[in-house]
Motif scaffolding. Structure first.
Motif, short mmCIF file in Angstrom:
data_model
loop_
_atom_site.label_atom_id
_atom_site.label_comp_id
_atom_site.label_asym_id
_atom_site.label_seq_id
_atom_site.Cartn_x
_atom_site.Cartn_y
_atom_site.Cartn_z
N ASP A 1 0.80 -1.24 0.07
CA ASP A 1 -0.26 0.02 -0.10
C ASP A 1 0.82 1.12 -0.01
N ASP B 1 2.18 1.82 -3.31
CA ASP B 1 1.31 2.41 -4.26
C ASP B 1 0.87 3.83 -4.21
N GLU B 2 1.06 4.00 -2.61
CA GLU B 2 0.73 5.68 -2.27
C GLU B 2 2.02 6.45 -2.90
N THR C 1 1.71 6.71 -6.94
CA THR C 1 0.75 7.88 -7.19
C THR C 1 1.18 9.14 -6.86
N LYS C 2 1.83 9.40 -5.64
CA LYS C 2 2.42 10.55 -5.38
C LYS C 2 3.51 11.16 -6.49
N LYS D 1 3.21 14.72 3.76
CA LYS D 1 2.92 13.16 3.24
C LYS D 1 4.06 12.09 3.46
#
Length: 285
Positions: A83, A86-87, A90-91, A107
């Motif tokens: 996860d 994936d985060e 995306t960022k 973040k």
């Protein structure tokens, strides 16, 4: 992604995928930082330990419910690592369109906090493997040792690091101009960012033949053995096998070969906690 892959014997394969994603440029660039590097490297080391007992755990889970529960806990952690990846992906894609902001920094701190939490949970999980009687993966032990990078340049060369090389070449040239000075130049970064490739490009530059009397390339790796490393340095310098066994004798022989000469020694794959040895050596020469 994890939900589709993790389960039974596929967990081992999925870990390989995780290691590849953890080494991608987008993840390395986003997560870069002293604290982040610390937790990320520790997590990688923990996952490597998990990997070598995984085959045994997946076989025994059929008859041992405790091991089945252990694997379930491990799978939950793997889900969370996936996860995070994936985060970050995306960022990273978003950052191509907008500038870096305070929100991005916040973040990153959240992701570092998640890494710290995962390391703590993995630590608890790994403490249980002895009591569960999990053994090393025999297939893993039968595999040939991991290839060790040498000073020989790869077939693909180096791209995009010309300025970095120029900066290091300048440091090398300036430091060597003072015959009384012994300097340590560090190339620091996470695994996979090209530290060895950069050092290799400098090491093989023809200009260095006009600067140094001696050159040596020694790989240290994660299991630091001061006797083994010092002996390897001496053998590289002399191009002869070292028959000495005591550290004191080896160090004196090495210093005798280096005194009065300009030399370049590259120690590849050095961990930060081993840098005291380099400082000690530099002070003695």
């Amino acid at each position: 992604m994890a939900a589709a892959l993790v389960g039974g014997a596929l967990l081992s394969s999925f870990l390989n995928v995780l290691f590849e994603r953890l080494a991608t440029r987008e993840f390395v660039n986003f997560i870069r930082g002293k604290k982040a590097d610390k937790w990320l490297q520790k997590m990688k080391n923990q996952l490597l330990v998990v990997k070598v007992v995984l085959d045994d755990a997946e076989k025994k889970q059929i008859t041992d419910s405790n091991i089945k529960e252990w694997l379930d806990l491990l799978s939950d952690v793997v889900y969370e690592v996936d996860d995070i990846l994936d985060e970050v992906s995306t960022k990273a894609a978003t950052q191509k369109k907008v500038s870096y902001s305070f929100c991005d920094l916040f973040k990153k701190k959240k992701i570092v906090s998640k890494l710290e939490d995962i390391v703590g949970r993995l630590d608890d999980i790994l403490k249980q493997k002895e009591s569960l009687g999990l053994k090393l993966n025999e297939a893993e032990n039968d595999q040939p040792p991991e290839p060790q990078p040498t000073s020989l340049e790869g077939r693909y060369g180096m791209y995009g690091r010309d300025k970095d090389k120029e900066a290091i070449m300048k440091l090398v040239s300036e430091d060597s101009s003072d015959s009384e000075a012994v300097s340590v130049i560090s190339i620091v970064g996470m695994g996979g960012v090209g530290k060895t490739t950069l050092a290799r490009s400098v090491y093989n530059d023809d200009k260095l033949t006009q600067i140094f009397d001696l050159k040596a390339w020694v790989r240290v790796s994660d299991r630091f053995d001061i006797v083994k490393v010092t002996k390897a340095m001496l053998e590289e310098i002399t191009q002869k096998p070292c028959t000495l066994s005591g550290l004191n004798s080896i160090q004196h022989d090495l210093l005798d070969k280096l005194k009065g000469k300009r030399f370049l020694i590259v120690l590849d794959d050095v961990w930060i906690e081993d840098c005291d040895f380099l400082s000690q050596l530099a002070m003695k020469v």
